[in-house]
Design a protein around this motif. Structure first.
Motif, PDB file in Angstrom:
ATOM      1  N   THR A 288      30.182  30.422  34.467  1.00  0.00           N
ATOM      2  CA  THR A 288      31.354  30.108  33.683  1.00  0.00           C
ATOM      3  C   THR A 288      32.370  31.475  33.668  1.00  0.00           C
ATOM      4  OG1 THR A 288      30.431  31.089  31.459  1.00  0.00           O
ATOM      5  CG2 THR A 288      30.259  28.701  32.105  1.00  0.00           C
ATOM      6  N   HIS A 289      31.723  32.558  34.441  1.00  0.00           N
ATOM      7  CA  HIS A 289      32.546  33.755  34.306  1.00  0.00           C
ATOM      8  C   HIS A 289      33.189  34.305  35.930  1.00  0.00           C
ATOM      9  CE1 HIS A 289      31.059  34.634  30.189  1.00  0.00           C
ATOM     10  NE2 HIS A 289      30.020  34.031  30.496  1.00  0.00           N
ATOM     11  N   ASP A 290      33.805  35.120  35.759  1.00  0.00           N
ATOM     12  CA  ASP A 290      34.338  35.557  36.996  1.00  0.00           C
ATOM     13  C   ASP A 290      33.456  36.872  37.305  1.00  0.00           C
ATOM     14  OD1 ASP A 290      35.467  36.707  39.313  1.00  0.00           O
ATOM     15  OD2 ASP A 290      37.509  37.133  38.328  1.00  0.00           O
ATOM     16  N   LEU A 291      32.288  36.682  38.186  1.00  0.00           N
ATOM     17  CA  LEU A 291      31.365  37.530  38.266  1.00  0.00           C
ATOM     18  C   LEU A 291      32.078  38.938  39.362  1.00  0.00           C
ATOM     19  CD1 LEU A 291      28.032  35.744  38.777  1.00  0.00           C
ATOM     20  CD2 LEU A 291      29.430  36.801  36.663  1.00  0.00           C
ATOM     21  N   THR A 292      33.185  38.625  39.906  1.00  0.00           N
ATOM     22  CA  THR A 292      33.931  39.627  40.721  1.00  0.00           C
ATOM     23  C   THR A 292      34.647  40.779  39.903  1.00  0.00           C
ATOM     24  OG1 THR A 292      35.768  38.396  40.950  1.00  0.00           O
ATOM     25  CG2 THR A 292      34.100  38.152  42.686  1.00  0.00           C
ATOM     26  N   SER A 293      34.859  40.554  38.657  1.00  0.00           N
ATOM     27  CA  SER A 293      35.536  41.366  37.582  1.00  0.00           C
ATOM     28  C   SER A 293      34.629  42.587  37.443  1.00  0.00           C
ATOM     29  CB  SER A 293      35.907  40.815  36.358  1.00  0.00           C
ATOM     30  OG  SER A 293      34.689  40.552  35.526  1.00  0.00           O
ATOM     31  N   SER A 294      35.375  43.883  37.059  1.00  0.00           N
ATOM     32  CA  SER A 294      34.805  45.099  36.652  1.00  0.00           C
ATOM     33  C   SER A 294      33.630  44.750  35.659  1.00  0.00           C
ATOM     34  CB  SER A 294      35.685  45.816  36.224  1.00  0.00           C
ATOM     35  OG  SER A 294      36.750  45.493  35.543  1.00  0.00           O
ATOM     36  N   LYS A 295      33.716  44.082  34.629  1.00  0.00           N
ATOM     37  CA  LYS A 295      32.857  43.789  33.728  1.00  0.00           C
ATOM     38  C   LYS A 295      31.522  43.565  34.118  1.00  0.00           C
ATOM     39  CE  LYS A 295      31.797  40.586  29.949  1.00  0.00           C
ATOM     40  NZ  LYS A 295      32.525  39.531  29.030  1.00  0.00           N
ATOM     41  N   TYR A 296      31.601  42.966  35.242  1.00  0.00           N
ATOM     42  CA  TYR A 296      29.893  42.816  35.707  1.00  0.00           C
ATOM     43  C   TYR A 296      29.703  43.631  36.963  1.00  0.00           C
ATOM     44  CZ  TYR A 296      30.063  38.446  32.962  1.00  0.00           C
ATOM     45  OH  TYR A 296      30.300  37.531  32.019  1.00  0.00           O
TER      46      TYR A 296
END
Length: 451
Positions: A288-296
């Motif tokens: 459900t998340h954008d795994l390319t974002s810096s958060k991950y």
């Protein structure tokens, strides 16, 4: 024969690859040792795949990837890199490279990666040539998508893309908000694929303990002490078929590293063992998340991510396709009527209007739950506003959800969730237990704690 371009400033390397690939009688090879010549050649000639060294004088491999992106040259690229440049190779996958190979390259693995790259290029070329106007009837396997009602043109196009992806064996990454139907789409891909008669195994990594998930995925052999019993993993259970892993962002980093190896080599080993086992599984994963974002960046392997995202699909939210709401409502009503035996024939105009204006934070799954509870709560043949529980009416009529958050003990949060679910179902305990995926005895015990 497939046309391959090999770009590397090391003549010995290009000579080896040229001779080896020519001996396969599959590839027609072209070699460039001076990377400054690549741009002009790509403007004049098409190749099925490119093998590209990163570290070259004058024009680097990264420079060539940038040039191809700027000029929209859509040819799959396999990066050649040294053992110390893996991080840089992963960055090239973010820039559009299909995969990377670490020198010295294993011949068998090289052929597998090149074939996958060509399959990927052919697939995306086919998708890009799809006509704008597509219908469900144009699908080769309409039955695989029949459990996914829609009249939305974007979703129908998504079905055609999924059907094309199903023909190959490359991994598929499905992104979508919770409740959008990611598992349903994964199952449709499996049912459209050559693996249709083999197992489809669905796993939610969020529902498994991070400590135990490794053994559950890869399997485990009995240890010397006898404390750890032997068990088969999901990879063995799904052998020959498809393994769908939902909420993949919950997977621990050590498991991510091992899964990446499986995808690259089709080999793995069980926990407590060093015996290499073969793997014949097609992977479909979802988040459900954008795994390319810096958060991950620190919690999810970039290497695994870009291998999984070779083919990716985004399912739009229900609020982005509101014209599907009446169609889906009718579909779920029919399901509930067949399941419960109730004589309910449709919806009042007022209820349909309320359903159309709601935002559905839990998307299609929430609409399905609303219809299920309304069926339980109605005595007539038409569902109307009064068929909704008070809790549902309060949520739907304003059309907004509260964003307030107050930290509390986990057990209290569980009890609150149970209470809200029971209210959601208008006090119908069987319906509430079904939505909570627990039996009536467990629900009654939780209700005793509340009282």
């Amino acid at each position: 024969m497939k046309k391959i371009l090999i770009v590397d400033d090391d003549v010995a390397v290009t000579n080896y690859f040229m001779v080896f690939l020519m001996q396969t009688e599959i590839f027609e090879t072209t070699v460039i040792n001076d990377s400054r010549q690549v741009e002009e050649l790509l403007e004049e000639e098409y190749f099925d795949v490119i093998m590209l060294d990163l570290d070259m004088p004058n024009v680097t491999g990264m420079d060539i990837l940038g040039m191809m992106s700027t000029k929209n040259i859509d040819i799959p690229v396999v990066i050649l890199t040294g053992a110390n440049d893996v991080d840089l190779a992963v960055k090239t996958m973010k820039r559009g490279a299909f995969d990377y190979l670490t020198k010295p390259v294993d011949d068998e693995h090289l052929l597998e990666v090149l074939n996958n790259a060509i399959e990927h290029g052919t697939l995306h070329s086919t998708i890009s040539r799809m006509p704008q106007a597509l219908s469900r009837e144009d699908l080769d396997n309409t039955a695989a998508f029949e459990h996914f009602p829609t009249q939305d043109t974007a979703v129908i196009r998504l079905f055609h893309q999924a059907e094309q992806m199903a023909e190959g064996d490359l991994s598929v990454f499905i992104w979508g908000e919770r409740g959008t139907g990611k598992e349903s789409l994964a199952r449709a891909i499996h049912n459209s694929s050559p693996r249709v008669n083999k197992p489809f195994i669905a796993v939610d990594s969020a529902s498994h303990s991070p400590e135990e998930f490794s053994s559950e995925l890869f399997g485990r052999v009995r240890d010397w002490s006898g404390k750890s019993k032997e068990m088969s993993g999901f990879l063995e259970t799904a052998s020959g078929g498809t393994l769908f892993i939902d909420n993949i962002e919950n997977m621990s980093l050590p498991v991510q590293v091992r899964l990446k190896r499986v995808i690259q080599t089709n080999e793995y080993y069980r926990d407590n063992s060093t015996e290499i086992m073969g793997c014949d599984v097609r992977f479909i994963v979802a988040s459900t998340h954008d795994l390319t974002s810096s958060k991950y960046r620190e919690s999810f392997s970039r290497d695994l991510l870009y291998h999984l995202m070779v083919n990716s699909i985004r399912i739009p939210s229900l609020r982005d396709r509101t014209d599907d709401i009446p169609l889906l409502a009718e579909y779920f009503l029919k399901e509930e009527v067949e399941r419960t035996g109730r004589n309910i024939t449709g919806f009042s105009d007022e209820l349909l209007e309320l359903l159309m204006q709601y935002r559905y934070p839990d998307n299609v799954q929430e609409l399905k739950n609303i219809i299920a509870c309304a069926v339980v709560n109605t005595d007539g043949s038409i569902l109307n506003k009064d068929s909704l529980s008070p809790y549902i009416r309060e949520r739907i009529i304003p059309g907004e959800m509260s964003g307030d958050f107050t930290p509390m003990k986990l057990h209290d949060k569980i009890l609150d969730h149970v209470t809200e679910t029971l209210e959601y179902c208008g006090g119908a305990r069987k319906a509430a237990a079904r939505l909570l995926s627990i039996d009536i005895k467990e629900l009654n015990k939780l209700l005793e704690d509340i009282q």
